[in-house]
Design an enzyme around this catalytic site. Structure first.
Site, PDB file in Angstrom:
ATOM      1  N   LYS A 147      -7.565   1.678  -0.790  1.00  0.00           N
ATOM      2  CA  LYS A 147      -7.203   1.754  -2.206  1.00  0.00           C
ATOM      3  C   LYS A 147      -7.954   0.682  -3.012  1.00  0.00           C
ATOM      4  O   LYS A 147      -8.512  -0.257  -2.417  1.00  0.00           O
ATOM      5  CB  LYS A 147      -5.686   1.584  -2.324  1.00  0.00           C
ATOM      6  N   HIS A 181      -4.171   4.241   2.014  1.00  0.00           N
ATOM      7  CA  HIS A 181      -3.450   5.499   2.206  1.00  0.00           C
ATOM      8  C   HIS A 181      -3.794   6.030   3.593  1.00  0.00           C
ATOM      9  O   HIS A 181      -4.968   6.017   3.983  1.00  0.00           O
ATOM     10  CB  HIS A 181      -3.844   6.563   1.179  1.00  0.00           C
TER      11      HIS A 181
HETATM   12  P1  GDP Z   1       2.795   5.822   2.287  1.00  0.00           P
HETATM   13  O1  GDP Z   1       2.622   7.147   2.966  1.00  0.00           O
HETATM   14  O2  GDP Z   1       3.287   4.747   3.211  1.00  0.00           O
HETATM   15  O3  GDP Z   1       1.552   5.372   1.530  1.00  0.00           O
HETATM   16  O4  GDP Z   1       3.949   5.991   1.177  1.00  0.00           O
HETATM   17  P2  GDP Z   1       4.269   7.202   0.169  1.00  0.00           P
HETATM   18  O5  GDP Z   1       3.417   8.390   0.448  1.00  0.00           O
HETATM   19  O6  GDP Z   1       5.745   7.408   0.154  1.00  0.00           O
HETATM   20  O7  GDP Z   1       3.876   6.580  -1.267  1.00  0.00           O
HETATM   21  C1  GDP Z   1       2.557   6.545  -1.701  1.00  0.00           C
HETATM   22  C2  GDP Z   1       2.227   5.200  -2.304  1.00  0.00           C
HETATM   23  O8  GDP Z   1       2.957   4.991  -3.519  1.00  0.00           O
HETATM   24  C3  GDP Z   1       2.592   3.987  -1.459  1.00  0.00           C
HETATM   25  O9  GDP Z   1       1.615   3.687  -0.489  1.00  0.00           O
HETATM   26  C4  GDP Z   1       2.729   2.898  -2.502  1.00  0.00           C
HETATM   27  O10 GDP Z   1       1.453   2.397  -2.917  1.00  0.00           O
HETATM   28  C5  GDP Z   1       3.330   3.624  -3.681  1.00  0.00           C
HETATM   29  N1  GDP Z   1       4.791   3.653  -3.749  1.00  0.00           N
HETATM   30  C6  GDP Z   1       5.576   4.469  -2.999  1.00  0.00           C
HETATM   31  N2  GDP Z   1       6.865   4.358  -3.346  1.00  0.00           N
HETATM   32  C7  GDP Z   1       6.903   3.469  -4.356  1.00  0.00           C
HETATM   33  C8  GDP Z   1       7.988   2.949  -5.169  1.00  0.00           C
HETATM   34  O11 GDP Z   1       9.141   3.321  -5.028  1.00  0.00           O
HETATM   35  N3  GDP Z   1       7.675   2.029  -6.099  1.00  0.00           N
HETATM   36  C9  GDP Z   1       6.409   1.620  -6.313  1.00  0.00           C
HETATM   37  N4  GDP Z   1       6.206   0.685  -7.258  1.00  0.00           N
HETATM   38  N5  GDP Z   1       5.371   2.087  -5.595  1.00  0.00           N
HETATM   39  C10 GDP Z   1       5.605   3.003  -4.619  1.00  0.00           C
HETATM   40 MG    MG Z   2       2.254   9.015   2.055  1.00  0.00          MG
END
Ligand code: GDP
Ligand code: MG
Length: 201
Positions: A14, A159
């Site tokens: 990222k 990611h």
């Molecule tokens: P990942 O698969 O671990 O990357 O997580 P997700 O797919 O659920 O979320 C995508 C990305 O969004 C994460 O890597 C974080 O950068 C961001 N993110 C996810 N959930 C939140 C949240 O509740 N608050 C904030 N501020 N950022 C979030």
């Molecule tokens: Mg994800």
């Protein structure tokens, strides 16, 4: 059964990972596992492309919202909302800004259990609770508590696809078939051959 050694996953460094000069460090972590890099490019994604990326998985909105709300509650904190769909809608807007703010490095890595192994060494979403020894655990210090109120996404460097199914859809979105290179690595014999013939003279 599909050839398990050919499993592929999408990894995106990222914008914060690029700005923190961690490209080499991050690539090294995946490379030393024995995974094979089969595609790589650098560009500045557009915000609508990022929305497409996060919504290729139709369950992402619900799963992401539930995960964040649980993370707040596990720390005895009050989440910004109790509605998972509302939570993830707010997150998606933040993510579109975050991911389109500068160059990213997108890669496809291939090897046995690529999706699961990459998730393991990448670490959990929120750096505050990502395991020690994972990339997110070792190189960054963000939390929902400090990112949400200021309206920005959690900065967690990488990611990585969450499932084999998502990986296929995401790779399709980020790369053309001809950008994915089919080649052999000499070390694949040591990783996968039944007999380690040919080592001794
Ligand atoms: P990942 O698969 O671990 O990357 O997580 P997700 O797919 O659920 O979320 C995508 C990305 O969004 C994460 O890597 C974080 O950068 C961001 N993110 C996810 N959930 C939140 C949240 O509740 N608050 C904030 N501020 N950022 C979030
Ligand atoms: Mg994800």
């Amino acid at each position: 059964m599909k050839n398990i050694q050919k499993e592929k996953t999408l990894i995106v460094i990222k914008p914060d990972g690029i700005q923190r000069s961690l490209i080499g460090e991050i690539v090294k972590r995946y490379e030393r596992l024995g995974l094979k890099l089969v595609a790589l490019k650098m560009f500045v994604p557009k915000s609508d492309f990022i929305e497409k990326h996060y919504t290729v998985d139709l369950n992402w909105r619900m799963a992401n919202g539930e995960k964040t709300i649980k993370a707040y509650r596990d720390k005895s904190l009050t989440p910004p909302t109790d509605d998972p769909m509302e939570m993830s809608a707010m997150t998606l807007e933040k993510l579109k800004k975050y991911m389109s703010s500068g160059p990213v490095v997108a890669m496809v890595w291939e090897g046995a259990h690529a999706v699961q192994i990459v998730r393991k060494i990448t670490g959990g979403t929120e750096p505050l609770t990502s395991d020690v020894g994972t990339i997110r655990g070792d190189f960054v210090l963000d939390s929902y508590q400090i990112s949400d109120p200021t309206g920005r996404a959690v900065r967690n460097l990488i990611h990585a696809s969450g499932s084999i199914d998502d990986a296929e859809k995401e790779i399709n979105l980020w790369f053309k078939p001809e950008e994915i290179i089919k080649y052999n690595l000499v070390q694949e014999h040591i990783l996968y051959d039944v007999n380690l013939d040919g080592i001794l003279e």
